[in-house]
Design a protein around this motif. Sequence first.
Motif, PDB file in Angstrom:
ATOM      1  N   GLY A  86       0.815  -1.205   0.000  1.00  0.00           N
ATOM      2  CA  GLY A  86       0.000   0.000   0.000  1.00  0.00           C
ATOM      3  C   GLY A  86       0.851   1.257   0.000  1.00  0.00           C
ATOM      4  O   GLY A  86       2.070   1.199  -0.125  1.00  0.00           O
ATOM      5  N   ILE A  87       0.191   2.389   0.154  1.00  0.00           N
ATOM      6  CA  ILE A  87       0.877   3.687   0.119  1.00  0.00           C
ATOM      7  C   ILE A  87       1.395   4.027   1.516  1.00  0.00           C
ATOM      8  O   ILE A  87       0.648   4.019   2.487  1.00  0.00           O
ATOM      9  CB  ILE A  87      -0.062   4.790  -0.392  1.00  0.00           C
ATOM     10  CG1 ILE A  87      -0.474   4.476  -1.832  1.00  0.00           C
ATOM     11  CG2 ILE A  87       0.605   6.156  -0.296  1.00  0.00           C
ATOM     12  CD1 ILE A  87      -1.499   5.424  -2.409  1.00  0.00           C
ATOM     13  N   HIS A  88       2.684   4.311   1.581  1.00  0.00           N
ATOM     14  CA  HIS A  88       3.355   4.709   2.822  1.00  0.00           C
ATOM     15  C   HIS A  88       3.816   6.155   2.668  1.00  0.00           C
ATOM     16  O   HIS A  88       4.267   6.554   1.595  1.00  0.00           O
ATOM     17  CB  HIS A  88       4.590   3.837   3.073  1.00  0.00           C
ATOM     18  CG  HIS A  88       4.273   2.412   3.362  1.00  0.00           C
ATOM     19  ND1 HIS A  88       3.723   1.558   2.444  1.00  0.00           N
ATOM     20  CD2 HIS A  88       4.439   1.692   4.497  1.00  0.00           C
ATOM     21  CE1 HIS A  88       3.576   0.359   2.983  1.00  0.00           C
ATOM     22  NE2 HIS A  88       3.997   0.409   4.227  1.00  0.00           N
ATOM     23  N   GLU A  89       3.732   6.919   3.737  1.00  0.00           N
ATOM     24  CA  GLU A  89       4.267   8.276   3.719  1.00  0.00           C
ATOM     25  C   GLU A  89       5.590   8.286   4.477  1.00  0.00           C
ATOM     26  O   GLU A  89       5.665   7.861   5.640  1.00  0.00           O
ATOM     27  CB  GLU A  89       3.314   9.281   4.355  1.00  0.00           C
ATOM     28  CG  GLU A  89       3.870  10.693   4.266  1.00  0.00           C
ATOM     29  CD  GLU A  89       2.884  11.777   4.659  1.00  0.00           C
ATOM     30  OE1 GLU A  89       3.252  12.953   4.525  1.00  0.00           O
ATOM     31  OE2 GLU A  89       1.775  11.448   5.105  1.00  0.00           O
ATOM     32  N   VAL A  90       6.629   8.749   3.793  1.00  0.00           N
ATOM     33  CA  VAL A  90       7.965   8.860   4.381  1.00  0.00           C
ATOM     34  C   VAL A  90       8.188  10.319   4.740  1.00  0.00           C
ATOM     35  O   VAL A  90       8.067  11.207   3.890  1.00  0.00           O
ATOM     36  CB  VAL A  90       9.051   8.382   3.396  1.00  0.00           C
ATOM     37  CG1 VAL A  90      10.437   8.522   4.017  1.00  0.00           C
ATOM     38  CG2 VAL A  90       8.792   6.947   2.958  1.00  0.00           C
ATOM     39  N   HIS A  91       8.501  10.573   5.997  1.00  0.00           N
ATOM     40  CA  HIS A  91       8.722  11.925   6.517  1.00  0.00           C
ATOM     41  C   HIS A  91      10.182  12.012   6.972  1.00  0.00           C
ATOM     42  O   HIS A  91      10.618  11.189   7.778  1.00  0.00           O
ATOM     43  CB  HIS A  91       7.770  12.193   7.686  1.00  0.00           C
ATOM     44  CG  HIS A  91       7.844  13.563   8.238  1.00  0.00           C
ATOM     45  ND1 HIS A  91       7.246  14.640   7.630  1.00  0.00           N
ATOM     46  CD2 HIS A  91       8.460  14.048   9.342  1.00  0.00           C
ATOM     47  CE1 HIS A  91       7.484  15.725   8.349  1.00  0.00           C
ATOM     48  NE2 HIS A  91       8.218  15.393   9.386  1.00  0.00           N
ATOM     49  N   VAL A  92      10.930  12.968   6.439  1.00  0.00           N
ATOM     50  CA  VAL A  92      12.347  13.140   6.783  1.00  0.00           C
ATOM     51  C   VAL A  92      12.532  14.504   7.431  1.00  0.00           C
ATOM     52  O   VAL A  92      11.983  15.501   6.967  1.00  0.00           O
ATOM     53  CB  VAL A  92      13.250  13.022   5.529  1.00  0.00           C
ATOM     54  CG1 VAL A  92      14.714  13.261   5.883  1.00  0.00           C
ATOM     55  CG2 VAL A  92      13.069  11.666   4.859  1.00  0.00           C
ATOM     56  N   GLU A  93      13.291  14.521   8.520  1.00  0.00           N
ATOM     57  CA  GLU A  93      13.582  15.768   9.236  1.00  0.00           C
ATOM     58  C   GLU A  93      15.088  15.949   9.362  1.00  0.00           C
ATOM     59  O   GLU A  93      15.822  14.968   9.489  1.00  0.00           O
ATOM     60  CB  GLU A  93      12.978  15.729  10.632  1.00  0.00           C
ATOM     61  CG  GLU A  93      11.483  15.615  10.648  1.00  0.00           C
ATOM     62  CD  GLU A  93      10.909  15.659  12.054  1.00  0.00           C
ATOM     63  OE1 GLU A  93      11.647  16.006  13.004  1.00  0.00           O
ATOM     64  OE2 GLU A  93       9.714  15.356  12.190  1.00  0.00           O
ATOM     65  N   HIS A 104      15.386  23.551  11.893  1.00  0.00           N
ATOM     66  CA  HIS A 104      14.602  22.353  11.588  1.00  0.00           C
ATOM     67  C   HIS A 104      13.974  22.501  10.211  1.00  0.00           C
ATOM     68  O   HIS A 104      13.332  23.515   9.925  1.00  0.00           O
ATOM     69  CB  HIS A 104      13.516  22.167  12.650  1.00  0.00           C
ATOM     70  CG  HIS A 104      12.534  21.104  12.313  1.00  0.00           C
ATOM     71  ND1 HIS A 104      11.234  21.385  11.986  1.00  0.00           N
ATOM     72  CD2 HIS A 104      12.659  19.761  12.243  1.00  0.00           C
ATOM     73  CE1 HIS A 104      10.588  20.257  11.742  1.00  0.00           C
ATOM     74  NE2 HIS A 104      11.436  19.260  11.884  1.00  0.00           N
ATOM     75  N   VAL A 105      14.172  21.504   9.366  1.00  0.00           N
ATOM     76  CA  VAL A 105      13.467  21.430   8.085  1.00  0.00           C
ATOM     77  C   VAL A 105      12.913  20.025   7.946  1.00  0.00           C
ATOM     78  O   VAL A 105      13.458  19.063   8.498  1.00  0.00           O
ATOM     79  CB  VAL A 105      14.368  21.781   6.877  1.00  0.00           C
ATOM     80  CG1 VAL A 105      14.779  23.240   6.900  1.00  0.00           C
ATOM     81  CG2 VAL A 105      15.587  20.885   6.816  1.00  0.00           C
ATOM     82  N   ALA A 106      11.818  19.903   7.232  1.00  0.00           N
ATOM     83  CA  ALA A 106      11.188  18.605   7.062  1.00  0.00           C
ATOM     84  C   ALA A 106      10.516  18.527   5.704  1.00  0.00           C
ATOM     85  O   ALA A 106      10.162  19.552   5.109  1.00  0.00           O
ATOM     86  CB  ALA A 106      10.156  18.371   8.171  1.00  0.00           C
ATOM     87  N   GLY A 107      10.358  17.326   5.226  1.00  0.00           N
ATOM     88  CA  GLY A 107       9.653  17.095   3.978  1.00  0.00           C
ATOM     89  C   GLY A 107       9.124  15.683   3.968  1.00  0.00           C
ATOM     90  O   GLY A 107       9.514  14.842   4.793  1.00  0.00           O
ATOM     91  N   SER A 108       8.228  15.411   3.044  1.00  0.00           N
ATOM     92  CA  SER A 108       7.676  14.068   2.969  1.00  0.00           C
ATOM     93  C   SER A 108       7.353  13.709   1.532  1.00  0.00           C
ATOM     94  O   SER A 108       7.259  14.579   0.657  1.00  0.00           O
ATOM     95  CB  SER A 108       6.428  13.942   3.839  1.00  0.00           C
ATOM     96  OG  SER A 108       5.421  14.810   3.365  1.00  0.00           O
ATOM     97  N   ALA A 109       7.185  12.421   1.318  1.00  0.00           N
ATOM     98  CA  ALA A 109       6.814  11.876   0.014  1.00  0.00           C
ATOM     99  C   ALA A 109       6.111  10.550   0.254  1.00  0.00           C
ATOM    100  O   ALA A 109       6.197   9.975   1.348  1.00  0.00           O
ATOM    101  CB  ALA A 109       8.055  11.661  -0.851  1.00  0.00           C
ATOM    102  N   THR A 110       5.421  10.083  -0.755  1.00  0.00           N
ATOM    103  CA  THR A 110       4.752   8.797  -0.622  1.00  0.00           C
ATOM    104  C   THR A 110       5.467   7.744  -1.456  1.00  0.00           C
ATOM    105  O   THR A 110       6.095   8.053  -2.465  1.00  0.00           O
ATOM    106  CB  THR A 110       3.277   8.873  -1.060  1.00  0.00           C
ATOM    107  OG1 THR A 110       3.207   9.346  -2.399  1.00  0.00           O
ATOM    108  CG2 THR A 110       2.488   9.781  -0.143  1.00  0.00           C
ATOM    109  N   VAL A 111       5.357   6.513  -0.986  1.00  0.00           N
ATOM    110  CA  VAL A 111       5.964   5.360  -1.649  1.00  0.00           C
ATOM    111  C   VAL A 111       4.887   4.285  -1.744  1.00  0.00           C
ATOM    112  O   VAL A 111       4.194   4.007  -0.764  1.00  0.00           O
ATOM    113  CB  VAL A 111       7.160   4.814  -0.826  1.00  0.00           C
ATOM    114  CG1 VAL A 111       7.693   3.533  -1.417  1.00  0.00           C
ATOM    115  CG2 VAL A 111       8.251   5.850  -0.714  1.00  0.00           C
TER     116      VAL A 111
END
Length: 175
Positions: A86-93, A104-111
Motif C-alpha cells: 500500500g501507500i506509505h508516507e515517508v517523513h524526513v527531518e 529544523h526542516v522537514a519534507g515528505s513523500a509517498t511510496v
Amino acid sequence: LGAPVRVGVALVNCGEQPILVPSDLSLKSEYVSGSVSDPGGNLRTFRTLIHCIDDAQFKALKPGERIESSMTLMRGAEGALFGVSGIHEVHVEVHWDLEGMQAHVAGSATVMVTAAVDEGHAQAAHKVLTTPDAHLVLVLGGDHLHDGIEAIQAALASPVLKPHFAVIETKRLAT
C-alpha cells in the motif's frame, strides 16, 4: 514487499541569505531522522544506527543552492518500515544548531509498496521483514550476522527481490 526503499532528499536554500547547513544529509549524519506511516496509520521511526565520531561538517548554502543525498530505508526502532503493501508516507527531518538556535526542516513523500507476486516472494519478504539482523547486514556488512545473511540469501533466491539485495550482498562479500 520486502525490498529496501531508496529515498532521495534535497535541502534547498529558498531564502535571500546564505545559511549554514549540515553537509551530509544521509543516515550517516546525526542530523537526519524520520518516520514512515503505513496505510493503516501506524508510525515507525528511523534514524542513524552509527554515529560518526568526526567533527560535524557544515556548508554555507547560498540562495537557490541545494545539497542532495539519498538513504536506504528498511527497518527502524519499531520494526520493518514497509511491512505491508500500500501507500506509505515517508517523513524526513533535519535538525541542527544554528547560532544558538535549533534549525529544523522537514519534507515528505509517498511510496507505493506492491504486494507479493507469488508464494516464493511472500516467504522471502516475510523472512527479511522479520529478521532484524538483515538490516544490520545492510548497514554493517560482514559475515558475523548469520540470521541476517540467511534472510538476505532468501531474498536473493526470489526473482522479485534479487535485484534489490544483489548490491547489498556484493558489498558484504567485498568487505
